[in-house]
Design a protein around this motif. Structure first.
Motif, mmCIF file in Angstrom:
data_model
loop_
_atom_site.group_PDB
_atom_site.id
_atom_site.type_symbol
_atom_site.label_atom_id
_atom_site.label_comp_id
_atom_site.label_asym_id
_atom_site.label_seq_id
_atom_site.Cartn_x
_atom_site.Cartn_y
_atom_site.Cartn_z
ATOM 1 N N LYS A 169 0.861 -1.176 0.000
ATOM 2 C CA LYS A 169 0.000 0.000 0.000
ATOM 3 C C LYS A 169 0.900 1.229 0.000
ATOM 4 N N GLY A 170 0.819 2.020 -1.052
ATOM 5 C CA GLY A 170 1.690 3.166 -1.194
ATOM 6 C C GLY A 170 1.271 4.348 -0.339
ATOM 7 N N ASP A 181 4.939 -1.019 2.932
ATOM 8 C CA ASP A 181 6.067 -0.692 2.057
ATOM 9 C C ASP A 181 6.523 -1.925 1.264
ATOM 10 N N SER A 182 6.205 -1.912 -0.009
ATOM 11 C CA SER A 182 6.552 -3.072 -0.848
ATOM 12 C C SER A 182 8.059 -3.244 -0.981
ATOM 13 N N ASP A 204 3.786 1.157 -3.825
ATOM 14 C CA ASP A 204 2.760 0.173 -3.476
ATOM 15 C C ASP A 204 3.057 -1.198 -4.065
ATOM 16 N N THR A 205 3.909 -1.256 -5.102
ATOM 17 C CA THR A 205 4.262 -2.552 -5.691
ATOM 18 C C THR A 205 5.770 -2.637 -5.896
ATOM 19 N N THR A 265 1.190 3.051 5.400
ATOM 20 C CA THR A 265 1.484 2.264 4.190
ATOM 21 C C THR A 265 1.855 0.828 4.525
#
Length: 426
Positions: free
Chosen positions: A231-232, A243-244, A287-288, A241
């Motif tokens: 989740k950005g 953090d990916s 987010d990714t 968030t």
């Protein structure tokens, strides 16, 4: 560059018969023409046309269009009544020998790959690639030339062997893999192949050497592509968030424990993350995150196990951070495993061509992969390395390098080894 161990050994050309020595200029010419016109997997139309043209010119039976651009040539030897049945099989491994004794007409296959790589050549040579962004950077042009030279010699000397030789000109070794579709198309049938051999020109060994070993020679090749879904948010508000990038970093570290803590130290395996991309700005939490990697191993018992452990680690780390993931895992090629008897048979022929004991390199494994493995799963066989590096001529760049090239003296040596295998297998 490879090390000074790539200096060639003293080459005794008298070990190569005069007819094959006389063929050397043609081998070089064929190789260089192929080098100038490299083609990617399943696009080897010019290469296939060139091969077919030569086979037709020499009156050799062949079939084209197998697995799109593959070719199989069939050369039938003349029965030699001077040799007793027992003499005919003394140099062939027992497991294959028993099978051949039933059929009385042995069938040996020789495999050569034809495709090139998506690499821009940097060599300044008259025969450099004329196809922008495509290059023979792994020696397949040499493999094809050696196979053509072997076909020509055998077609002119059918009285020197019994049975049948199938020469398989295979597309797409570099990907997505041409061996399996050729097998599915029946290249090992009609007549049924009893054993198969193949070689790889190898710049990790100096000219004048042959790397041949029983068992695993090259590794299985598997790949994975994973997207971490977090989740950005704002870089200053990480509590809002998932953090990916942090998740991906922990996954990269976690994956390294598989070989270190799950694999017997006596065994060999590799888990490599080669790509990791995430984020668009320094103050934005991504987010990714996308990562890709490769998995290698020699022992077939690890098939499925490493894939399972990779997903377990990814799933566990994602769950602990509140992230999710999408994983795409592919098993490309199994390990290249040589039949012990066929490996000994090839070694026994190679020692007649290279000087011993230094000329034979028994421990020459690599974590590189090859789809010759699919042929070796179907019939007993041996895949071996033919040293082609010559540091004194600056011909020692590694495979897949834009300045890769090899000492073409190896071409005649390859033909001689193949011909000796045919003559003593039959």
């Amino acid at each position: 560059m490879v090390s000074t161990s790539s200096k060639p050994l003293n080459i005794d050309l008298s070990r190569i018969r005069s007819d094959i020595q006389a063929l050397q200029p043609q081998l070089v010419a064929w190789r260089r023409k192929l080098h100038q016109r490299p083609e990617l997997g399943f696009q080897e139309h010019l290469t296939a046309e060139f091969v077919a043209e030569k086979l037709q010119q020499w009156g050799i039976e062949y079939q084209t269009g197998i697995a799109k651009t593959g070719i199989v040539a069939v050369i039938r030897g003349e029965e030699r009544g001077a040799r007793s049945e027992e003499e005919a099989y003394t140099s062939v491994l027992p497991t294959v020998g028993d099978k051949i004794r039933d059929s009385r007409l042995p069938v040996l296959a020789i495999r050569a790959d034809m495709d090139a790589l998506p690499i821009q050549e940097e060599n300044d040579v008259p025969y450099r690639s004329q196809h922008d962004g495509v290059m023979h950077a792994c020696g397949h042009d040499g493999h094809t030339a050696i196979a053509l030279g072997t076909a020509y010699y055998l077609s002119q000397h059918r009285d020197t062997f019994s049975g049948t030789v199938k020469i398989i000109f295979q597309p797409a070794e570099e990907g997505p893999g041409g061996a399996k579709p050729m097998i599915e198309a029946g290249v090992l049938k009609n007549p049924d192949v009893d054993a198969i051999i193949g070689l790889h020109l190898w710049n990790n060994l100096p000219l004048g050497t042959v790397g041949v070993r029983s068992g695993a020679l090259m590794a299985a090749v598997e790949t994975f592509h994973c997207t971490i879904l977090g989740k950005g948010g704002h870089g200053a508000m990480p509590h809002q968030t998932v953090d990916s990038i942090v998740v991906a970093a922990q996954i990269v570290n976690g994956l390294q424990t598989i070989v270190a803590r799950n694999i017997d130290p006596i065994e060999s395996a590799v888990v490599t993350v080669g790509k990791l991309h995430a984020g668009t700005a320094l103050n934005v939490i991504a987010d990714t995150a996308n990562m890709s990697g490769t998995v290698r191993y020699f022992n077939p018992k690890f098939e499925g196990y490493l894939a399972q452990r990779i997903e377990q680690i990814i799933a566990g780390i994602c769950q602990s951070h509140g992230a999710t993931y999408e994983l795409n895992y592919s098993q490309l090629y199994p390990p290249v495993i040589n039949d012990p008897g066929m490996a000994e048979f090839v070694r026994s022929q190679a020692v007649r061509v290279v000087e011993t004991p230094l000329g034979i390199v028994p421990e020459c494994q690599t974590m590189g992969g090859e789809d010759m493995s699919f042929f070796l799963q179907q019939v007993p066989g041996c895949y071996f390395f033919l040293g082609a590096a010559n540091l004194s001529r600056n011909l020692a760049y590694p495979h897949h390098h834009p300045r890769f090239d090899f000492d073409e003296t190896a071409l005649g040596m390859g033909v001689e080894i193949f011909v000796r295998c045919v003559e003593n297998f039959s």
